[in-house]
Enzyme design. Structure first.
Site, short mmCIF file in Angstrom:
data_model
loop_
_atom_site.label_atom_id
_atom_site.label_comp_id
_atom_site.label_asym_id
_atom_site.label_seq_id
_atom_site.Cartn_x
_atom_site.Cartn_y
_atom_site.Cartn_z
N ASP A 388 11.08 -6.90 31.55
CA ASP A 388 11.71 -6.03 32.55
C ASP A 388 12.14 -4.71 31.89
O ASP A 388 12.26 -4.61 30.67
CB ASP A 388 12.92 -6.74 33.15
CG ASP A 388 13.26 -6.25 34.55
OD1 ASP A 388 12.77 -5.17 34.94
OD2 ASP A 388 14.00 -6.96 35.25
N GLU A 391 10.43 0.89 31.25
CA GLU A 391 10.28 2.37 31.28
C GLU A 391 10.86 3.03 30.04
O GLU A 391 10.25 3.99 29.56
CB GLU A 391 10.96 2.97 32.52
CG GLU A 391 10.64 2.34 33.83
CD GLU A 391 11.45 1.09 34.10
OE1 GLU A 391 12.63 1.06 33.75
OE2 GLU A 391 10.87 0.14 34.63
N ASP A 461 11.72 -2.08 41.78
CA ASP A 461 12.75 -2.59 42.67
C ASP A 461 12.71 -1.87 44.02
O ASP A 461 13.57 -1.05 44.35
CB ASP A 461 14.13 -2.43 42.02
CG ASP A 461 14.24 -3.23 40.74
OD1 ASP A 461 13.44 -4.17 40.54
OD2 ASP A 461 15.14 -2.93 39.93
#
Length: 790
Positions: A388, A391, A461
């Site tokens: 997760d 980025e 998300d």
């Protein structure tokens, strides 16, 4: 002393080029030239792929690409000079360099222009990159007004065609930026830069601009879009095979809080006999935020995580566990990375936790990361990774954050490649640890080349809305078009809290959205339910016999019946640079009506997918939620020209090149199969490997010649790389109404020596929908060629 010698060599090289009789120098892979104060190098990587490097004369730099792994190759080049122009021809294209302006143009071998740099389109503006001399580098091109552009990664702007906009190309929660575009003229361009880029397309120019040492781009001429994808893979690496079980159904939520909770969800699926293969453990199994990502298990909630994994495996399931790139200040990892100067000093998720990301660009740091992950998580029997925030999340942002040092230079110079390097560390180390489990990574970000790391990116998300569902389609196909084949989205959207006041999972409005998202998700490379605010397990939506439950179950069952098609498509991805999700302009370039059609796509070789992205059966009246199924509503669909199409559910045959209205009851996604397709139809199962494919239905869609290759292997190891797999080719001769089945090629442990193929010729009464159909003929196949006239 070495630096002085090196700089002297550069100056000598520049002098030699400028003093060369023709104003340029031939090299092993192309040419070099110096124009004004710019050095220009042309390198051919194949007859169709050429690299252009432009840099300031006398500027000392060394660049090794993070994305491109292919090397230049010597070609048979014809080089001619006329006046101020150097013309270089390969077997596939020609390049013209203007020795006065430095402008480069690309054309096909007939001289038809494909792409031209803008006059004076190369710009180098000095830039201090954290104390290192560098530039803001810009390269501009002049495109034709009616030229369509696609790609740029996963941009959630709802656009298929990416003309007429200015984009900050920075990886974030919802956007995956890849500085690559494909043109309707049959070429593609990859700008090899890992900093935040600015992409501009307007009436004046099309350009990329970012900090860097040089302008560095690859021009690829394919003529057709599918080959453009293959060229990008040739440059940046092929995608390995994913395990068979990963193409089944995945259940997740934010979050399962104990090992018993996770295990009991899988037990309930098995009790209900709803197919499932993957369970996902989300964050905070390690404890408080100060212990963020400790890669250890809370002793009360997870007293024996190995028992949890064993219980999942005992029910023929698989376990994916989350890991993050940031560490809380009380973790052992944080302390070790800090002591070795391997933290990047800015704040990442969660807020106020003191969490910092590790230096993913440092090979030694990646070694340390895996050592903890292997001992704490992989050793319990974990089957797959959820990486997760790749980025990564960047909070409490300060300007000084961007000049933080990394192993490869300032953070700002390499930030977009964070996910690429992070996933590389996991992939490489798991491969070194074992070959018994294929690496499977779910990741929220990506970059050019990440397909070679066994990664499947999801769209972040997203909010739970019809608008966001619609945006997933062009985002997915542009991402795939950019060279990366594995993609998925949170079924139902991540943030669903707006529906809680009216019943959450029992809210008819949310149920309709979730059902339609599940229909879309069933026809993507990974079918995965996940989100916060509302639990997503199928039984949360009701019981069997309730419309929402039944519609979701139908899509899960569709997914499992398609496993032979999915797995064989995965082999085409690995062996032939294929894709799962195709933008229609790639496959139908002559049909102008699909040039900007953003709500349809082709899945694999054969299936036209037309998701429903607007509510039809639910709504609100005076703030009261209602559902109304008294009337069946329709969706407007365009069938691409150049072929005929079969309605998957009814077998109705329709001409391409027309718009139709297709009824879309709540449990049905409009789905069409191209004439000439051969579709292998698998058995009804509870998990992917429950039954061998010893009795496959082979659906043949007449109206055109066609072929399909059925791929099989051991399912979850790397023996296929050593040749342990088999392929069986099916060919349909439409004129002769004959199906030819080839000799089986290859073998592997556990391979079927004998099997049945039930041949079904699709029409309005046979070969439709989920259920098995009456075969025209059943043949016994023992690996030897057969031919059957139907």
């Amino acid at each position: 002393m070495r630096k002085i010698i090196y700089l002297s060599f550069i100056c000598l090289s520049i002098w030699m080029i400028s003093c060369a009789p023709d104003g340029y120098e031939k090299t092993q892979f192309g040419i070099k030239a110096a124009v004004d104060s710019t050095e220009i190098e042309v390198q051919f990587f194949s007859p169709e792929i050429v690299r252009i490097i432009k840099s300031k004369q006398g500027f000392n730099f060394e660049k090794k690409s993070l994305s491109v792994i292919k090397s230049p190759e010597a070609q048979l080049l014809k080089i001619n000079k006329t006046d101020q122009l150097i013309i270089v021809k390969s077997d596939a294209l020609q390049l013209t360099l203007d020795l006065v302006s430095g402008k480069i143009e690309f054309a096909d071998l007939n001289g038809n222009e494909l792409l031209a740099e803008k006059e004076a389109g190369s710009r180098f503006t000095p830039f201090d990159d954290a104390g290192k001399a560098g530039f803001t580098v810009k390269q501009a091109f002049a495109l034709e007004n009616d030229e369509a552009l696609y790609g740029l990664g996963q941009i959630q702007n709802g656009k298929l065609m990416q003309r007429g906009q200015t984009l900050e190309m920075k990886n974030s929660n919802l956007n995956i930026t890849i500085p690559y575009f494909y043109s309707s003229k049959g070429y593609a361009l990859y700008w090899d830069n890992y900093a935040v880029n600015t992409f501009v397309d307007n009436d004046e120019e099309t350009s990329f601009e970012a900090i860097g040492d040089c302008a560095d781009y690859y021009f690829m001429y394919s003529g057709i879009g599918t080959k453009a994808v293959a060229q990008m893979r040739d440059l940046t690496g092929q995608a390995p095979m994913m395990p068979l079980w990963t193409f089944g159904y995945w259940q997740s939520k934010e979050r399962y809080k104990t090992q018993d909770e996770l295990v009991n969800v899988l037990k309930e699926y098995r009790k209900l006999q709803v197919p499932i293969d993957g369970m996902i453990q989300d964050w905070q199994y390690w404890g408080k935020d100060s212990m963020w990502n400790a890669m250890t298990w809370k002793p009360i909630e997870y007293p024996n995580p190995k028992v949890m994994a064993d219980q999942v495996h005992g029910m023929n399931g698989h376990l994916m566990v989350v890991a993050w790139p940031g560490f809380g200040p009380l973790t052992k990892q944080y302390k070790e990375f800090e002591s070795k100067g391997m933290l990047i000093n800015f704040d990442t998720w969660p807020p106020n936790g003191g969490v910092k990301p590790y230096d993913v660009y440092n090979p030694e740091a990646r070694d340390i990361y895996w050592d903890y992950l292997n001992k704490g998580v992989f050793s319990i029997g974990t089957d797959a990774w959820w990486l997760d925030s790749t980025e990564p999340d960047h909070i409490n942002v300060k300007e000084s954050d961007f000049v933080e040092p990394t192993f490869l230079g300032s953070y700002q110079s390499v930030s977009n490649a964070f996910s690429l390097e992070h996933t590389k560390g996991i992939y490489d180390h798991q491969r070194e640890t074992t070959s018994e489990k294929r690496v499977y990574i779910l990741t929220r970000s990506s970059f050019a080349g990440q397909q070679r790391n066994g990664a499947n990116s999801w769209s972040g998300d997203t909010g739970s809305s019809w608008e966001n569902l619609g945006k997933q389609i062009p985002a997915a196909v542009n991402f795939s078009l950019s060279g990366i084949p594995y993609w998925n989205a949170d079924i139902g959207g991540f943030f669903a809290g707006r529906y809680n006041k009216d019943g959450g999972a029992k809210n008819p409005e949310y149920q309709e959205l979730y059902v339609r998202w599940a229909q879309f998700g069933a026809l993507t490379p990974m079918m995965r339910s996940h989100g916060t605010d509302i639990p997503r397990e199928i039984y949360q939506f009701g019981k069997r016999g309730d419309w929402a439950f039944d519609a979701i179950e139908k899509m899960i069952k569709l997914r499992y019946r398609m496993l032979p098609y999915l797995y064989s498509t995965a082999w085409q991805v690995t062996s032939n640079s294929g894709s799962f999700m195709y933008a229609l302009p790639l496959l139908f370039p002559d049909d102008k009506k699909v040039a900007d059609l953003n709500d349809e796509y082709v899945f694999g070789q054969s299936l036209l997918v037309t998701p429903v992205i607007k509510p039809m059966y639910t709504g609100k009246n005076n703030d009261k939620v209602f559902s109304n199924f008294s009337k069946t509503h329709s969706r407007r669909i365009y069938l691409p020209a150049g072929t005929e199409w079969f309605d998957f559910w009814t077998g109705e045959k329709l001409a391409g090149g027309q718009e139709i209205n297709r009824e879309a009851p709540i449990d049905l996604i409009p789905l069409y199969v191209k004439a000439g397709s051969i579709l292998p139809w698998g058995p009804e199962v509870q998990y992917a490997s429950e039954k061998k494919w010893d009795d496959l239905e082979i659906r043949i869609y007449p109206g055109a010649d066609g072929e399909f290759t059925l791929y099989e292997d051991e399912g979850d190891n790397y023996n296929y790389e050593k040749g342990a797999y088999s392929t069986i080719s099916f060919k349909w001769d439409d004129a002769q109404q004959t199906l030819s089945i080839s000799d089986r090629k290859g073998e592997f442990s556990g391979m079927l020596s004998e099997r049945q193929f039930r041949l079904v010729l699709v029409n309005s009464i046979s070969g439709t929908g989920l259920d098995e159909n009456t075969a025209v003929r059943t043949v016994t196949y023992i690996g030897k060629a057969l031919s059957e006239k139907l």
